[in-house]
Design a protein around this motif. Structure first.
Motif, PDB file in Angstrom:
ATOM      1  N   ASP A   1      69.675   0.398 -25.350  1.00  0.00           N
ATOM      2  CA  ASP A   1      68.654  -0.619 -25.639  1.00  0.00           C
ATOM      3  C   ASP A   1      68.386  -1.541 -24.463  1.00  0.00           C
ATOM      4  O   ASP A   1      67.354  -2.219 -24.426  1.00  0.00           O
ATOM      5  CB  ASP A   1      69.081  -1.474 -26.837  1.00  0.00           C
ATOM      6  N   HIS A   2      69.331  -1.611 -23.544  1.00  0.00           N
ATOM      7  CA  HIS A   2      69.222  -2.658 -22.524  1.00  0.00           C
ATOM      8  C   HIS A   2      67.969  -2.496 -21.664  1.00  0.00           C
ATOM      9  O   HIS A   2      67.432  -3.476 -21.149  1.00  0.00           O
ATOM     10  CB  HIS A   2      70.492  -2.697 -21.658  1.00  0.00           C
ATOM     11  N   GLU A   3      67.462  -1.253 -21.512  1.00  0.00           N
ATOM     12  CA  GLU A   3      66.243  -1.063 -20.725  1.00  0.00           C
ATOM     13  C   GLU A   3      65.033  -1.687 -21.435  1.00  0.00           C
ATOM     14  O   GLU A   3      64.190  -2.335 -20.802  1.00  0.00           O
ATOM     15  CB  GLU A   3      66.020   0.430 -20.481  1.00  0.00           C
ATOM     16  N   MET A   4      64.937  -1.495 -22.757  1.00  0.00           N
ATOM     17  CA  MET A   4      63.831  -2.110 -23.523  1.00  0.00           C
ATOM     18  C   MET A   4      63.965  -3.633 -23.534  1.00  0.00           C
ATOM     19  O   MET A   4      62.970  -4.356 -23.435  1.00  0.00           O
ATOM     20  CB  MET A   4      63.824  -1.564 -24.950  1.00  0.00           C
ATOM     21  N   ILE A   5      65.205  -4.095 -23.658  1.00  0.00           N
ATOM     22  CA  ILE A   5      65.436  -5.548 -23.676  1.00  0.00           C
ATOM     23  C   ILE A   5      65.044  -6.162 -22.336  1.00  0.00           C
ATOM     24  O   ILE A   5      64.394  -7.220 -22.290  1.00  0.00           O
ATOM     25  CB  ILE A   5      66.914  -5.843 -24.004  1.00  0.00           C
ATOM     26  N   LEU A   6      65.418  -5.510 -21.249  1.00  0.00           N
ATOM     27  CA  LEU A   6      65.049  -6.013 -19.927  1.00  0.00           C
ATOM     28  C   LEU A   6      63.537  -6.009 -19.749  1.00  0.00           C
ATOM     29  O   LEU A   6      62.953  -6.942 -19.193  1.00  0.00           O
ATOM     30  CB  LEU A   6      65.717  -5.162 -18.842  1.00  0.00           C
ATOM     31  N   GLU A   7      62.873  -4.978 -20.256  1.00  0.00           N
ATOM     32  CA  GLU A   7      61.408  -4.902 -20.178  1.00  0.00           C
ATOM     33  C   GLU A   7      60.772  -6.049 -20.971  1.00  0.00           C
ATOM     34  O   GLU A   7      59.813  -6.682 -20.504  1.00  0.00           O
ATOM     35  CB  GLU A   7      60.951  -3.554 -20.745  1.00  0.00           C
TER      36      GLU A   7
ATOM     37  N   VAL B   1      71.737 -11.291 -16.246  1.00  0.00           N
ATOM     38  CA  VAL B   1      73.148 -10.913 -16.118  1.00  0.00           C
ATOM     39  C   VAL B   1      73.671 -10.379 -17.449  1.00  0.00           C
ATOM     40  O   VAL B   1      74.378  -9.364 -17.492  1.00  0.00           O
ATOM     41  CB  VAL B   1      73.991 -12.119 -15.641  1.00  0.00           C
ATOM     42  N   VAL B   2      73.334 -11.050 -18.548  1.00  0.00           N
ATOM     43  CA  VAL B   2      73.793 -10.610 -19.872  1.00  0.00           C
ATOM     44  C   VAL B   2      73.188  -9.260 -20.241  1.00  0.00           C
ATOM     45  O   VAL B   2      73.876  -8.376 -20.772  1.00  0.00           O
ATOM     46  CB  VAL B   2      73.442 -11.677 -20.935  1.00  0.00           C
ATOM     47  N   VAL B   3      71.897  -9.070 -19.956  1.00  0.00           N
ATOM     48  CA  VAL B   3      71.256  -7.784 -20.245  1.00  0.00           C
ATOM     49  C   VAL B   3      71.918  -6.677 -19.422  1.00  0.00           C
ATOM     50  O   VAL B   3      72.118  -5.556 -19.914  1.00  0.00           O
ATOM     51  CB  VAL B   3      69.748  -7.848 -19.955  1.00  0.00           C
TER      52      VAL B   3
ATOM     53  N   ARG C   1      78.582 -14.292 -16.252  1.00  0.00           N
ATOM     54  CA  ARG C   1      79.208 -12.980 -16.011  1.00  0.00           C
ATOM     55  C   ARG C   1      80.728 -13.044 -16.004  1.00  0.00           C
ATOM     56  O   ARG C   1      81.407 -12.078 -16.396  1.00  0.00           O
ATOM     57  CB  ARG C   1      78.704 -12.417 -14.666  1.00  0.00           C
ATOM     58  N   ALA C   2      81.283 -14.161 -15.600  1.00  0.00           N
ATOM     59  CA  ALA C   2      82.735 -14.291 -15.494  1.00  0.00           C
ATOM     60  C   ALA C   2      83.363 -14.942 -16.727  1.00  0.00           C
ATOM     61  O   ALA C   2      84.569 -15.158 -16.763  1.00  0.00           O
ATOM     62  CB  ALA C   2      83.093 -15.100 -14.247  1.00  0.00           C
TER      63      ALA C   2
ATOM     64  N   ALA D   1      84.828 -14.957 -20.306  1.00  0.00           N
ATOM     65  CA  ALA D   1      85.419 -13.970 -21.207  1.00  0.00           C
ATOM     66  C   ALA D   1      84.708 -13.950 -22.562  1.00  0.00           C
ATOM     67  O   ALA D   1      84.518 -12.885 -23.158  1.00  0.00           O
ATOM     68  CB  ALA D   1      86.911 -14.269 -21.393  1.00  0.00           C
ATOM     69  N   ASN D   2      84.290 -15.123 -23.059  1.00  0.00           N
ATOM     70  CA  ASN D   2      83.619 -15.176 -24.351  1.00  0.00           C
ATOM     71  C   ASN D   2      82.269 -14.472 -24.312  1.00  0.00           C
ATOM     72  O   ASN D   2      81.867 -13.810 -25.280  1.00  0.00           O
ATOM     73  CB  ASN D   2      83.453 -16.637 -24.793  1.00  0.00           C
ATOM     74  N   THR D   3      81.546 -14.602 -23.193  1.00  0.00           N
ATOM     75  CA  THR D   3      80.264 -13.911 -23.037  1.00  0.00           C
ATOM     76  C   THR D   3      80.464 -12.401 -23.110  1.00  0.00           C
ATOM     77  O   THR D   3      79.737 -11.692 -23.818  1.00  0.00           O
ATOM     78  CB  THR D   3      79.605 -14.297 -21.695  1.00  0.00           C
ATOM     79  N   ILE D   4      81.453 -11.893 -22.375  1.00  0.00           N
ATOM     80  CA  ILE D   4      81.725 -10.450 -22.366  1.00  0.00           C
ATOM     81  C   ILE D   4      82.149  -9.980 -23.760  1.00  0.00           C
ATOM     82  O   ILE D   4      81.740  -8.926 -24.233  1.00  0.00           O
ATOM     83  CB  ILE D   4      82.816 -10.124 -21.319  1.00  0.00           C
ATOM     84  N   LEU D   5      82.974 -10.784 -24.433  1.00  0.00           N
ATOM     85  CA  LEU D   5      83.445 -10.437 -25.766  1.00  0.00           C
ATOM     86  C   LEU D   5      82.263 -10.331 -26.738  1.00  0.00           C
ATOM     87  O   LEU D   5      82.204  -9.422 -27.584  1.00  0.00           O
ATOM     88  CB  LEU D   5      84.448 -11.466 -26.261  1.00  0.00           C
ATOM     89  N   ARG D   6      81.311 -11.240 -26.634  1.00  0.00           N
ATOM     90  CA  ARG D   6      80.145 -11.199 -27.529  1.00  0.00           C
ATOM     91  C   ARG D   6      79.296  -9.967 -27.268  1.00  0.00           C
ATOM     92  O   ARG D   6      78.724  -9.383 -28.211  1.00  0.00           O
ATOM     93  CB  ARG D   6      79.321 -12.485 -27.374  1.00  0.00           C
ATOM     94  N   VAL D   7      79.186  -9.553 -26.029  1.00  0.00           N
ATOM     95  CA  VAL D   7      78.467  -8.315 -25.731  1.00  0.00           C
ATOM     96  C   VAL D   7      79.204  -7.123 -26.357  1.00  0.00           C
ATOM     97  O   VAL D   7      78.587  -6.221 -26.947  1.00  0.00           O
ATOM     98  CB  VAL D   7      78.320  -8.118 -24.208  1.00  0.00           C
ATOM     99  N   LEU D   8      80.527  -7.118 -26.287  1.00  0.00           N
ATOM    100  CA  LEU D   8      81.326  -6.075 -26.911  1.00  0.00           C
ATOM    101  C   LEU D   8      81.132  -6.046 -28.425  1.00  0.00           C
ATOM    102  O   LEU D   8      80.983  -4.981 -29.037  1.00  0.00           O
ATOM    103  CB  LEU D   8      82.820  -6.295 -26.611  1.00  0.00           C
ATOM    104  N   CYS D   9      81.126  -7.220 -29.039  1.00  0.00           N
ATOM    105  CA  CYS D   9      80.922  -7.286 -30.498  1.00  0.00           C
ATOM    106  C   CYS D   9      79.557  -6.762 -30.908  1.00  0.00           C
ATOM    107  O   CYS D   9      79.418  -6.171 -31.974  1.00  0.00           O
ATOM    108  CB  CYS D   9      81.093  -8.726 -30.973  1.00  0.00           C
TER     109      CYS D   9
END
Length: 417
Positions: free
Chosen positions: A323-329, A360-362, A406-407, A409-417
């Motif tokens: 999905d990340h390509e559509m989200i980035l678009e 960065v999040v996308v 990007r650095a 940990a909570n941001t990365i964890l939310r992407v994982l969830c």
């Protein structure tokens, strides 16, 4: 004059006490100043009770009370210099200080609004959800019914090519407050000029040193404090108005709809049409000088909403790696709205700077799970002061700071969830 003529008297004129003309004049004029300032203060007090925060007229898109207050201030300055007595620097400063204090009181009244946090949705608990989740299937059934009911009550559907602007009366009032602040700022220049052109005499003897030093230090402007207050208040009001517009007025088209269920069937185009309508309506309300700040804050609020949709609404939205390509678009389309809006109201450099964290999040959303797990372990260990996690060790849940990066940990964890 009598004392000078009495030098030939028996006592040399020592019994004659000079009449303190300067002191009497100073006190009389100070009383006059206080009375005129009280008239302006009464105007502000009435505004606290009666001001509707609507524009005075189409040609004067600011509050009635600000017009009255500034008129009283201009009349006070004009009448002050019509008094047929030599005016000292001390008295000019006395009048300027009183007006500056009045303006600050009114500015505080105008900016007395709730914070942007009042419009940001409460973060739900972090959940791990996939496309086969029983919860998601149940939610989709309920969501389908809810959306159909909402559509029947809306002025136009999400796919309507001519959507009506969704700017609420509260947002409009905040924009009128923003106009009012800049109107006061523009009028301060003419008041400053009037006060500076005074053909003042020397300061009065009894207050010569303290007052003259104060006047010299403020010679470039009599209203520095009011100007500073206006800058702070304008930032606050425009920020609150932007978050109200995005998270409240545009909620149905944007935050409550984008990517709900799945990305493919809930893209950003309907939200962009709504946003463009609201920006056009904003331009019709907000004066030219205030538009750059207002639009920039709307951009920041929309980027914040986009981030929250990606990171904190996992229970209603399912994201796949592809999905990340559509989200980035979609996000590029959102950026273009602000890059192309107006003529340089928001520069491309500012848009790119504010967009950096979203991109960065996308980018994180496009990474494989094992890479995200590794990145999360490293970030969480660094945040907790641990080395690399070993057998039997458990990482603490990283706190939600809402400072997404990007650095984090909570941001990365939310992407994982």
């Amino acid at each position: 004059m009598v004392v000078e003529d009495s030098v030939d008297c028996e006592d040399g004129g020592k019994e004659m006490v000079p009449y303190e003309v300067d002191s009497i004049i100073f006190n009389l004029l100070k009383t006059w100043i206080d009375e005129r300032l009280k008239m302006a203060m009464d105007c502000i007090d009435r505004a606290k009770e009666m001001e509707t925060w609507n524009p005075k007229s189409k040609t004067e898109p600011y509050t009635q009370s600000s017009v009255e207050m500034l008129k009283l201030a201009e009349e006070a300055v004009g009448d002050f210099f019509e008094i047929p007595i030599g005016i000292s620097d001390d008295l000019v400063q006395e009048l300027a200080d009183g007006l500056d204090s009045l303006f600050q009181d009114y500015i505080s009244l105008v900016s007395l609004c709730i914070s942007k946090q009042s419009y940001i949705p409460t973060l739900p608990p972090q959940t791990r959800c996939n496309k086969d989740s029983k919860f998601l299937k149940l939610w989709r059934k309920a969501s389908h019914c809810r959306v159909r009911i909402e559509e029947s009550h809306k002025g136009g559907s999400a796919d309507d090519h001519h959507p009506r602007p969704s700017t609420s009366r509260g947002t409009q009032h905040l924009n009128i407050c923003l106009n009012t602040l800049h109107h006061i700022l523009s009028e301060l220049h003419s008041l400053d000029k009037s006060l500076s052109q005074c053909p003042c005499q020397n300061p009065l003897p009894h207050n010569r040193y303290s007052s003259s030093r104060k006047h010299l230090s403020a010679s470039h402007s009599y209203f520095d404090l009011a100007r500073s207050s206006i800058q702070e208040a304008s930032q606050h009001v425009s920020e609150v108005a932007a978050f109200c517009l995005i998270f409240l007025d545009s909620n149905t088209a944007f935050y409550d709809s984008l990517y709900v269920g799945n990305v493919t069937n809930a893209r950003i185009r309907p939200a962009l049409r709504n946003l463009k309508q609201n920006l056009t309506f904003l331009a019709a309300i907000v004066t030219d000088r205030t538009q750059p700040l207002a639009v920039q804050e709307v951009m920041k609020a929309s980027f914040e909403a986009f981030l929250m949709i990606l990171l904190v609404e996992g229970s209603t939205r399912i994201f796949l790696k592809l999905d990340h390509e559509m989200i980035l678009e979609d996000f590029e389309s959102l950026k273009r709205v602000f890059c192309s809006y107006g003529e340089g109201l928001v520069t491309k450099e500012v848009v790119d700077s504010e967009a950096e964290i979203v991109e960065v999040v996308v980018e994180l959303m496009g990474q494989p799970t094992d890479q995200l797990v590794e990145d999360f372990s490293i970030a969480a260990c660094e945040a907790s002061g641990m080395g690399m996690i070993g057998t039997g060790q458990k990482l603490a849940m990283p706190p939600t700071t809402e400072r997404w990066n990007r650095a984090d940990a909570n941001t990365i964890l939310r992407v994982l969830c």
